[in-house]
Enzyme design. Structure first.
Site, short mmCIF file in Angstrom:
data_model
loop_
_atom_site.label_atom_id
_atom_site.label_comp_id
_atom_site.label_asym_id
_atom_site.label_seq_id
_atom_site.Cartn_x
_atom_site.Cartn_y
_atom_site.Cartn_z
N VAL A 38 82.21 4.50 -15.67
CA VAL A 38 82.50 3.08 -15.28
C VAL A 38 83.61 2.90 -14.43
O VAL A 38 84.79 3.57 -14.80
CB VAL A 38 82.20 1.96 -16.43
CG1 VAL A 38 82.57 0.60 -15.74
CG2 VAL A 38 81.09 2.19 -16.99
N CYS A 39 83.75 2.27 -13.14
CA CYS A 39 84.73 2.20 -12.51
C CYS A 39 85.68 3.66 -12.28
O CYS A 39 85.04 4.48 -11.98
CB CYS A 39 85.91 1.12 -13.37
SG CYS A 39 87.06 0.29 -12.21
N THR A 40 86.95 3.68 -12.38
CA THR A 40 87.74 4.71 -12.35
C THR A 40 87.48 5.79 -13.26
O THR A 40 88.12 6.75 -13.26
CB THR A 40 89.04 4.36 -12.18
OG1 THR A 40 89.60 3.63 -13.19
CG2 THR A 40 89.48 3.63 -10.91
#
Length: 338
Positions: free
Chosen positions: A107-109
């Site tokens: 998720v995300c970075t």
């Protein structure tokens, strides 16, 4: 039904929503599927098993130390401020244990952590829009796609920022347990069943550059406010008091898109909002967005989103299970569709 273990990796500086969003989806789905026991066993783990402090200051209590955690079906790596400094011990753990999971999710970075461990080499992936360039620059072996809210490449799935992790988790639940379970969870969380994975992270007005010259900025605004008007290059050039050739060249130079592509994106986005927020029919929406015919809008949706308008609407206004008409009995022969 076999219970799937979901292991969420925790570390100092993690984004709390990257953790709690997917956890709520998997936990809710585990209870909603109607089997003998929860369909998912969700566990969290930090490298040493100690408490972690999120980027917003919340404290999370892990269930395990990573070295003691069971091999999961789904290994989920969230993002956050904690992905900025390198963490060699965590990267080493991911490099060794990541390939053992049947499904690898970020998720995300969190995608940066997977890339640092070499787990995205040769794969297509995405991350938060602000870090896509960094991911591509630091890891040239990864095919970075900055546009979608999530990307699936084999058993590896990566998502954009924060709420995109919920979209991806719902998509995985739908894949594992079926649409009705995913729909039940989405209703409980008061979110869309799921946005299509190839939906853009940004609206066209945010993703395109704003023109420097006022006449071109006014044309951009006119397009946004009047998608059903004549938006040909000749008509738009006349509004800007420029020749069609000069207008087309200047518009692309200042916005990064040709007038035609900008108009296409505005119309698709406007049509999406009408399908999501109104009960207008597809034919009415197509006229309101300047397509003229439902077929023209259908072609535009398939090209931009990979789904037809009617299917897109069903994701936002699904028929409740009790009201859904019974499908006629029929025998078909078909290849697997995925």
């Amino acid at each position: 039904m076999e219970q799937r273990t979901v292991l969420v990796v925790l570390f100092d500086g993690v984004q709390s929503l990257d953790v709690t969003g997917p956890v709520e989806v998997f936990t809710g789905a585990g209870l909603a599927h109607g089997g003998d026991g929860p369909a998912y066993l969700v566990r969290t783990a930090s490298l040493d098993g100690e408490l972690v402090r999120t980027s917003s200051g919340l404290t999370l209590v892990p269930d395990h130390a990573l070295p003691d955690a069971p091999v999961p079906h789904t290994l989920l790596v969230p993002g956050g401020m904690g992905t900025r400094p390198e963490d060699p011990a965590l990267i080493d753990w991911l490099r060794e244990h990541g390939p053992r999971a049947e499904r690898l999710v970020s998720v995300c970075t969190g995608a940066i952590r997977l890339a640092q461990a070499g787990l995205l080499d040769g794969r297509r992936a995405t991350t938060h829009w602000a870090y896509c360039a960094k991911l591509a620059r630091d890891h040239p072996g990864v095919e970075v796609d900055p546009d979608p809210i999530y990307v699936r490449d084999g058993h590896v799935a990566t998502s954009a920022g924060v709420t995109a992790g919920i979209d991806l988790a719902l998509a995985l639940v739908e894949e594992d347990l079926g649409r009705e379970v995913a729909l039940t969870v989405a209703r409980h969380l008061v979110v869309f069943l799921r946005r299509p994975g190839n939906q853009a992270q940004f609206s066209v007005q945010l993703s395109a550059q704003t023109a420097r010259r006022e006449p071109l900025r006014e044309v951009q605004q006119w397009i946004t406010e009047h998608p059903d008007e004549d938006l040909s290059v000749d008509a738009l050039a006349a509004r800007a008091s420029l020749s069609p050739r000069h207008f087309a060249r200047a518009f692309q130079a200042e916005t990064g898109l040709t007038p035609g592509k900008y108009v296409d994106r505005v119309r698709v986005e406007h049509a999406r909002r009408l399908l999501e927020d109104t009960s207008d029919g597809v034919e009415e929406v197509s006229r309101a967005c300047g397509y003229g015919t439902p077929e023209a809008m259908r072609r535009a949706f398939l090209k931009a989103l990979g789904t037809a308008p009617a299917e897109y609407r069903r994701r936002f206004h699904p028929v409740p299970p009790a009201a859904a008409p019974a499908a006629p009995t029929r025998t078909i022969t078909a290849h697997a569709d995925r």
